[in-house]
Scaffold this motif. Structure first.
Motif, PDB file in Angstrom:
ATOM      1  N   PRO A  11       0.812  -1.218   0.000  1.00  0.00           N
ATOM      2  CA  PRO A  11       0.000   0.000   0.000  1.00  0.00           C
ATOM      3  C   PRO A  11       0.847   1.271   0.000  1.00  0.00           C
ATOM      4  O   PRO A  11       0.386   2.324  -0.416  1.00  0.00           O
ATOM      5  N   THR A  12       2.088   1.166   0.428  1.00  0.00           N
ATOM      6  CA  THR A  12       2.961   2.344   0.427  1.00  0.00           C
ATOM      7  C   THR A  12       3.210   2.877  -0.973  1.00  0.00           C
ATOM      8  O   THR A  12       3.497   4.064  -1.125  1.00  0.00           O
ATOM      9  N   GLN A  13       3.064   2.029  -1.977  1.00  0.00           N
ATOM     10  CA  GLN A  13       3.201   2.522  -3.356  1.00  0.00           C
ATOM     11  C   GLN A  13       2.060   3.489  -3.690  1.00  0.00           C
ATOM     12  O   GLN A  13       2.284   4.527  -4.317  1.00  0.00           O
ATOM     13  N   LEU A  14       0.856   3.149  -3.254  1.00  0.00           N
ATOM     14  CA  LEU A  14      -0.291   4.040  -3.462  1.00  0.00           C
ATOM     15  C   LEU A  14      -0.114   5.324  -2.656  1.00  0.00           C
ATOM     16  O   LEU A  14      -0.414   6.421  -3.129  1.00  0.00           O
ATOM     17  N   TRP A  15       0.383   5.182  -1.427  1.00  0.00           N
ATOM     18  CA  TRP A  15       0.574   6.339  -0.559  1.00  0.00           C
ATOM     19  C   TRP A  15       1.632   7.274  -1.135  1.00  0.00           C
ATOM     20  O   TRP A  15       1.475   8.490  -1.100  1.00  0.00           O
ATOM     21  N   VAL A  20       3.283  12.262  -3.969  1.00  0.00           N
ATOM     22  CA  VAL A  20       4.010  12.913  -5.064  1.00  0.00           C
ATOM     23  C   VAL A  20       3.068  13.637  -6.019  1.00  0.00           C
ATOM     24  O   VAL A  20       3.270  14.801  -6.346  1.00  0.00           O
ATOM     25  N   GLU A  21       2.014  12.944  -6.459  1.00  0.00           N
ATOM     26  CA  GLU A  21       1.150  13.504  -7.491  1.00  0.00           C
ATOM     27  C   GLU A  21       0.134  14.520  -6.960  1.00  0.00           C
ATOM     28  O   GLU A  21      -0.250  15.436  -7.669  1.00  0.00           O
ATOM     29  N   TYR A  22      -0.319  14.305  -5.727  1.00  0.00           N
ATOM     30  CA  TYR A  22      -1.398  15.145  -5.219  1.00  0.00           C
ATOM     31  C   TYR A  22      -0.980  15.998  -4.028  1.00  0.00           C
ATOM     32  O   TYR A  22      -1.804  16.710  -3.462  1.00  0.00           O
ATOM     33  N   GLU A  30      10.136   9.636   5.091  1.00  0.00           N
ATOM     34  CA  GLU A  30      10.507   8.890   6.293  1.00  0.00           C
ATOM     35  C   GLU A  30       9.387   7.940   6.727  1.00  0.00           C
ATOM     36  O   GLU A  30       9.638   6.775   7.047  1.00  0.00           O
ATOM     37  N   ARG A  31       8.153   8.426   6.726  1.00  0.00           N
ATOM     38  CA  ARG A  31       7.020   7.569   7.102  1.00  0.00           C
ATOM     39  C   ARG A  31       6.874   6.402   6.143  1.00  0.00           C
ATOM     40  O   ARG A  31       6.621   5.266   6.560  1.00  0.00           O
ATOM     41  N   LEU A  32       7.025   6.694   4.865  1.00  0.00           N
ATOM     42  CA  LEU A  32       6.881   5.628   3.873  1.00  0.00           C
ATOM     43  C   LEU A  32       7.979   4.576   4.032  1.00  0.00           C
ATOM     44  O   LEU A  32       7.711   3.378   3.917  1.00  0.00           O
ATOM     45  N   LEU A  33       9.195   5.010   4.313  1.00  0.00           N
ATOM     46  CA  LEU A  33      10.296   4.062   4.524  1.00  0.00           C
ATOM     47  C   LEU A  33      10.047   3.209   5.765  1.00  0.00           C
ATOM     48  O   LEU A  33      10.288   1.993   5.749  1.00  0.00           O
ATOM     49  N   MET A  34       9.562   3.818   6.829  1.00  0.00           N
ATOM     50  CA  MET A  34       9.247   3.055   8.048  1.00  0.00           C
ATOM     51  C   MET A  34       8.151   2.021   7.760  1.00  0.00           C
ATOM     52  O   MET A  34       8.248   0.867   8.186  1.00  0.00           O
TER      53      MET A  34
END
Length: 116
Positions: A11-15, A20-22, A30-34
């Motif tokens: 799901p991090t790919q969607l996040w 990035v886009e919106y 950092e949150r996405l890496l965690m």
């Protein structure tokens, strides 16, 4: 579909795309890496468990990831909102089923521990 395939469907790919886009400010690099690290750990645990298909062990992995995301969410301004919750719960469920957990179709396996 295998558990290994899910490394490319986190799901991090969607996040990240929403960030990035919106310009979605719920997320940071950092949150996405965690989150990726937690998701990778979960998938790796399930890969080890899929041979035995031991339901208690699979549910223990589910409990651990849910509690870890509870902590991450609390320490990071509660970034898991409705859409993220649904995406994350669906991912956790799909991975557990691929590892061999047999449960009813509409059963939410994260609900017992989930605070997000």
């Amino acid at each position: 579909m295998t558990l290994q395939d899910l490394f490319n469907e986190k799901p991090t790919q969607l996040w990240n795309k929403r960030m990035v886009e919106y310009g979605d400010d719920l997320f940071t690099e950092e949150r996405l890496l965690m989150c990726d690290k937690v998701l990778d750990n979960y998938l790796n645990q399930l890969i080890l468990l899929q041979e035995t298909k031991h339901p208690e062990s699979i549910m223990k992995a589910v409990e651990e990831i849910v509690i870890t995301f509870n902590e991450l969410n609390g320490k990071n301004d509660y970034f898991i909102e409705t859409m993220e919750r649904e995406e994350l719960a669906k991912f956790i469920d799909k991975a557990a089923r691929l590892a061999g957990l047999e449960i009813e179709e509409d059963q939410d396996i994260t609900e017992e521990w989930r605070e997000w």
